[in-house]
Motif scaffolding. Structure first.
Motif, PDB file in Angstrom:
ATOM      1  N   HIS A  49       2.104  39.322  17.075  1.00 10.02           N
ATOM      2  CA  HIS A  49       2.972  38.446  16.273  1.00 10.02           C
ATOM      3  C   HIS A  49       2.320  37.082  16.158  1.00 10.02           C
ATOM      4  O   HIS A  49       1.222  36.873  16.685  1.00 10.02           O
ATOM      5  CB  HIS A  49       4.385  38.384  16.852  1.00 10.02           C
ATOM      6  N   HIS A  51       3.097  33.894  17.096  1.00  8.79           N
ATOM      7  CA  HIS A  51       3.279  32.744  17.987  1.00  8.79           C
ATOM      8  C   HIS A  51       1.957  32.279  18.581  1.00  8.79           C
ATOM      9  O   HIS A  51       1.087  33.098  18.915  1.00  8.79           O
ATOM     10  CB  HIS A  51       4.274  33.092  19.105  1.00  8.79           C
ATOM     11  N   ASP A  53       1.026  31.280  21.394  1.00  7.54           N
ATOM     12  CA  ASP A  53       0.568  31.801  22.696  1.00  7.54           C
ATOM     13  C   ASP A  53       0.051  33.239  22.601  1.00  7.54           C
ATOM     14  O   ASP A  53      -0.159  33.903  23.619  1.00  7.54           O
ATOM     15  CB  ASP A  53       1.676  31.682  23.763  1.00  7.54           C
ATOM     16  N   HIS A  54      -0.191  33.694  21.342  1.00 12.36           N
ATOM     17  CA  HIS A  54      -0.770  35.032  21.131  1.00 12.36           C
ATOM     18  C   HIS A  54      -1.970  35.006  20.195  1.00 12.36           C
ATOM     19  O   HIS A  54      -2.680  35.996  20.076  1.00 12.36           O
ATOM     20  CB  HIS A  54       0.300  35.997  20.611  1.00 12.36           C
ATOM     21  N   HIS A 110      11.879  40.516  18.941  1.00  8.00           N
ATOM     22  CA  HIS A 110      11.367  39.168  19.196  1.00  8.00           C
ATOM     23  C   HIS A 110      11.436  38.397  17.877  1.00  8.00           C
ATOM     24  O   HIS A 110      12.237  38.756  17.004  1.00  8.00           O
ATOM     25  CB  HIS A 110       9.933  39.308  19.746  1.00  8.00           C
ATOM     26  N   ASP A 140       5.491  40.772  22.727  1.00  8.99           N
ATOM     27  CA  ASP A 140       6.671  40.058  23.231  1.00  8.99           C
ATOM     28  C   ASP A 140       7.893  40.824  22.758  1.00  8.99           C
ATOM     29  O   ASP A 140       8.095  41.009  21.558  1.00  8.99           O
ATOM     30  CB  ASP A 140       6.743  38.636  22.649  1.00  8.99           C
TER      31      ASP A 140
HETATM   32 NI    NI Z   1       6.300  35.216  21.109  1.00 13.87          NI
END
Ligand code: NI
Ligand code: MN
Length: 226
Positions: A49, A51, A53-54, A110, A140
């Protein structure tokens, strides 16, 4: 086949045919400061996805390695706009035979948005069949009953599940997910990176042991044979 952990939700899966990198978030991760992002080689980058942090290191890794980006249509389109040319768009429920094996982009409960606010499509996870093993990378997600369907349909050898709580399911729900998936062999991810998701390793390991599941919490930089 080997798997190496680069912290948070980032793993490198090395099969007999390809090196597959999941959700690279390394350079902003204080816990992963020993990892040299520039030294990572891969053939595919799979993004669950949008975000930060990915995906933090995805653009630089894609541009340096010319790896193929595989993600949902919206995320792939966003990277194409940044000049990434080797891409393969997918969406929830769709599978494809890649040269490394079979991959299906599966449901995750998510959210997903790109760092600049662009719509990031629906978040997902991956079901992979590689080197005669089935590996589920959840991305996530909260616990959801789709996992029961996955457990019915696929003989999952390893499930890589978020266990940090707050933004995703926590340890107790992850043990339930393990039941739904009919897979006792779990590799934990999405824990310890920031304050909201710090876990007590011993009590979490005890919890899994009590429910007769094998939880592996990999050291950052460590490699494990699957
Ligand atoms: Ni996420
Ligand atoms: Mn996350």
């Amino acid at each position: 086949m080997n798997i190496t952990y680069f912290g948070h939700a980032c793993f490198l899966l090395e099969t007999s045919k390809a090196k597959i990198l999941f959700d690279p978030f390394i350079s902003p991760n204080e816990l992963a400061k020993e990892i040299d992002v520039e030294a990572i080689e891969c053939d595919y980058v799979l993004l669950s996805h949008g975000h930060e942090d990915h995906i933090a290191d995805a653009e630089s890794i894609l541009k340096r390695t010319h790896a193929t980006l595989v993600s949902n249509f919206e995320i792939v389109s966003w990277y194409e706009g940044k000049g990434i040319k080797n891409t393969h768009p997918m969406n929830i429920g769709g599978a494809w035979k890649f040269d490394f094996g079979w991959a299906k982009y599966v449901y995750a409960s998510h959210s997903s948005v790109m760092p600049d606010g662009t719509y990031g499509g629906n978040p997902g996870g991956w079901m992979l069949e590689v080197d005669n093993k089935v590996i589920y990378y959840a991305g996530d997600t909260g616990l959801n009953t789709e996992m029961r369907l996955l457990g019915e349909r696929y003989a999952i050898d390893w499930a890589i599940l978020p266990i940090g709580d707050n933004f995703t399911m926590g340890p107790v729900d992850a043990t339930k997910a393990s039941d739904f998936l009919n897979c006792p062999d779990i590799i934990g991810m999405h824990f310890d990176t920031f304050g909201y998701i710090q876990i007590d390793h011993e009590s979490v390991k005890d919890l899994f042991a009590k429910t007769r599941k094998n939880l592996t919490l990999m050291e950052i930089g460590a490699t494990k044979e699957l």
